[in-house]
Write a protein that holds these residues in place. Sequence first.
Motif, PDB file in Angstrom:
ATOM      1  N   PHE A  12       0.756  -1.295   0.000  1.00  0.00           N
ATOM      2  CA  PHE A  12       0.000   0.000   0.000  1.00  0.00           C
ATOM      3  C   PHE A  12       0.779   1.334   0.000  1.00  0.00           C
ATOM      4  N   PHE A  13       0.291   2.566   0.176  1.00  0.00           N
ATOM      5  CA  PHE A  13       0.470   3.983  -0.077  1.00  0.00           C
ATOM      6  C   PHE A  13       1.646   4.698   0.573  1.00  0.00           C
ATOM      7  N   LEU A  14       2.227   5.657  -0.120  1.00  0.00           N
ATOM      8  CA  LEU A  14       3.132   6.678   0.394  1.00  0.00           C
ATOM      9  C   LEU A  14       4.280   6.152   1.242  1.00  0.00           C
ATOM     10  N   THR A  15       4.750   4.932   1.050  1.00  0.00           N
ATOM     11  CA  THR A  15       6.021   4.503   1.624  1.00  0.00           C
ATOM     12  C   THR A  15       6.904   4.169   0.461  1.00  0.00           C
ATOM     13  N   ALA A 198      -5.121   2.756   4.136  1.00  0.00           N
ATOM     14  CA  ALA A 198      -5.073   3.872   5.088  1.00  0.00           C
ATOM     15  C   ALA A 198      -6.476   4.358   5.415  1.00  0.00           C
ATOM     16  N   ILE A 199      -6.607   4.885   6.619  1.00  0.00           N
ATOM     17  CA  ILE A 199      -7.836   5.543   7.074  1.00  0.00           C
ATOM     18  C   ILE A 199      -7.441   6.911   7.615  1.00  0.00           C
ATOM     19  N   VAL A 200      -8.078   7.970   7.101  1.00  0.00           N
ATOM     20  CA  VAL A 200      -7.735   9.336   7.496  1.00  0.00           C
ATOM     21  C   VAL A 200      -9.014  10.102   7.812  1.00  0.00           C
ATOM     22  N   ASN A 201      -9.040  10.794   8.943  1.00  0.00           N
ATOM     23  CA  ASN A 201     -10.138  11.681   9.310  1.00  0.00           C
ATOM     24  C   ASN A 201      -9.642  13.114   9.372  1.00  0.00           C
ATOM     25  N   ALA A 202     -10.454  14.036   8.890  1.00  0.00           N
ATOM     26  CA  ALA A 202     -10.098  15.458   8.919  1.00  0.00           C
ATOM     27  C   ALA A 202     -11.228  16.234   9.592  1.00  0.00           C
ATOM     28  N   ASN A 203     -10.893  17.004  10.609  1.00  0.00           N
ATOM     29  CA  ASN A 203     -11.869  17.847  11.300  1.00  0.00           C
ATOM     30  C   ASN A 203     -11.740  19.270  10.774  1.00  0.00           C
ATOM     31  N   THR A 204     -12.807  19.776  10.167  1.00  0.00           N
ATOM     32  CA  THR A 204     -12.745  21.108   9.584  1.00  0.00           C
ATOM     33  C   THR A 204     -12.915  22.173  10.663  1.00  0.00           C
ATOM     34  N   LEU A 215      -8.555   4.487   1.893  1.00  0.00           N
ATOM     35  CA  LEU A 215      -7.769   4.270   0.688  1.00  0.00           C
ATOM     36  C   LEU A 215      -7.182   2.867   0.668  1.00  0.00           C
ATOM     37  N   ALA A 216      -7.267   2.231  -0.491  1.00  0.00           N
ATOM     38  CA  ALA A 216      -6.597   0.952  -0.730  1.00  0.00           C
ATOM     39  C   ALA A 216      -5.952   1.030  -2.101  1.00  0.00           C
ATOM     40  N   SER A 217      -4.724   0.548  -2.210  1.00  0.00           N
ATOM     41  CA  SER A 217      -3.983   0.710  -3.453  1.00  0.00           C
ATOM     42  C   SER A 217      -3.058  -0.466  -3.692  1.00  0.00           C
ATOM     43  N   HIS A 239      -8.388   2.530  -4.857  1.00  0.00           N
ATOM     44  CA  HIS A 239      -9.804   2.731  -4.522  1.00  0.00           C
ATOM     45  C   HIS A 239      -9.840   3.682  -3.330  1.00  0.00           C
ATOM     46  N   GLN A 240     -10.463   4.833  -3.532  1.00  0.00           N
ATOM     47  CA  GLN A 240     -10.513   5.848  -2.483  1.00  0.00           C
ATOM     48  C   GLN A 240     -11.945   6.321  -2.284  1.00  0.00           C
ATOM     49  N   SER A 241     -12.453   6.162  -1.076  1.00  0.00           N
ATOM     50  CA  SER A 241     -13.783   6.671  -0.750  1.00  0.00           C
ATOM     51  C   SER A 241     -13.646   7.867   0.178  1.00  0.00           C
ATOM     52  N   VAL A 242     -14.421   8.899  -0.094  1.00  0.00           N
ATOM     53  CA  VAL A 242     -14.422  10.113   0.731  1.00  0.00           C
ATOM     54  C   VAL A 242     -15.866  10.431   1.085  1.00  0.00           C
ATOM     55  N   ASN A 243     -16.148  10.532   2.380  1.00  0.00           N
ATOM     56  CA  ASN A 243     -17.480  10.880   2.857  1.00  0.00           C
ATOM     57  C   ASN A 243     -17.387  12.096   3.772  1.00  0.00           C
ATOM     58  N   GLN A 244     -18.333  13.014   3.595  1.00  0.00           N
ATOM     59  CA  GLN A 244     -18.292  14.254   4.364  1.00  0.00           C
ATOM     60  C   GLN A 244     -19.710  14.734   4.628  1.00  0.00           C
ATOM     61  N   ASN A 245     -19.992  15.034   5.883  1.00  0.00           N
ATOM     62  CA  ASN A 245     -21.239  15.706   6.221  1.00  0.00           C
ATOM     63  C   ASN A 245     -20.945  17.198   6.329  1.00  0.00           C
TER      64      ASN A 245
END
Length: 314
Positions: A12-15, A198-204, A215-217, A239-245
């Motif tokens: 997987f990603f970014l290494t 990877a699993i990433v959460n972002a607090n706005t 993300l899976a790659s 495969h990247q899924s992004v969900n946002q309320n």
Amino acid sequence: MTKSLLSLPLCFFLTYSLSSHAAEPDVQTAVNQLTKPAHWSGLPLLADEATKRGHDLPLPIGVSLFYNNIDADYVADNDFQVQVDGGLLGFRGPNDYVVPAEDVSITGSDRSVQLKIDAWILPFWNVYALLGYTEGRKDIRAKLDNVEGLPCDDACNGIVLPIPIEYTAKNYGIGTVLAGQIDPIIGDTPVIVMAVGAIVNANTDTTDSVIKTKLASIRVGQRYDIGSDKLAWFLGFSHQSVNQNVTGDYSFVGTDLAPLMEEVKFDIDLAKKETKNMSVSINYDFGPRNEWNLYTEYGFLNWQHLIIGVGRRF
């Protein structure tokens, strides 16, 4: 004769500084590998076994800084809830309306800086943590044609409710990489295979919103010696899924839509329109122990992204 570090695992990603493949070592190389002192961290585990088999392992601890730029389209996961105050639609309000999800279109753009700290736990298994800062924008456009209960009836057909949302966010996440290689099909350069997750959460900070990314790659490429440096290329499928309320409010006072609506509160769940993408990336390791690396990646197919990074291993 070449050897595989492991028998074609997923990865997987970014290494980017991978466990590199070595051909049959000569006597001096073998002596150097076997007499090299253990790393202060004790990582990776089973390093002695990998060294005995002729593999030159990277320094196990890494710190990297990345700039990421992504532009993508999104869809509404549910109907767009709108509360209007002021103007014709908010007369004697506030009044609530519902815009069908199929009448909502969303485009987005994000720019972020990410700090990644990673460690090779085993010669083929890496784990990492991400911390970052993002500046983003979502442009929501909601057609009023099929909204029930509007006081303007057919006169509202063709009117589009535009809500531009700008936000900043702090993100955190974790990921893992499995990396291995298989014997070369053509020539004498082995094929590197990586699986990333990877699993990433972002607090706005500027909207009441949490952005959740998964993300899976799979990445396939090769690595070459350039003098004492290393140059690698990879072709990836992800495969990247992004969900946002997204909830918040927007003022149309002073705009052309003010006679129709003045203050609007909204609530919507959105998701990335396309989840599959491809990418091509290049990584360059340099320095006395290949401790420095430069990385660039370009994503294409269903959305565009650009990643540029620099890192150091310890």
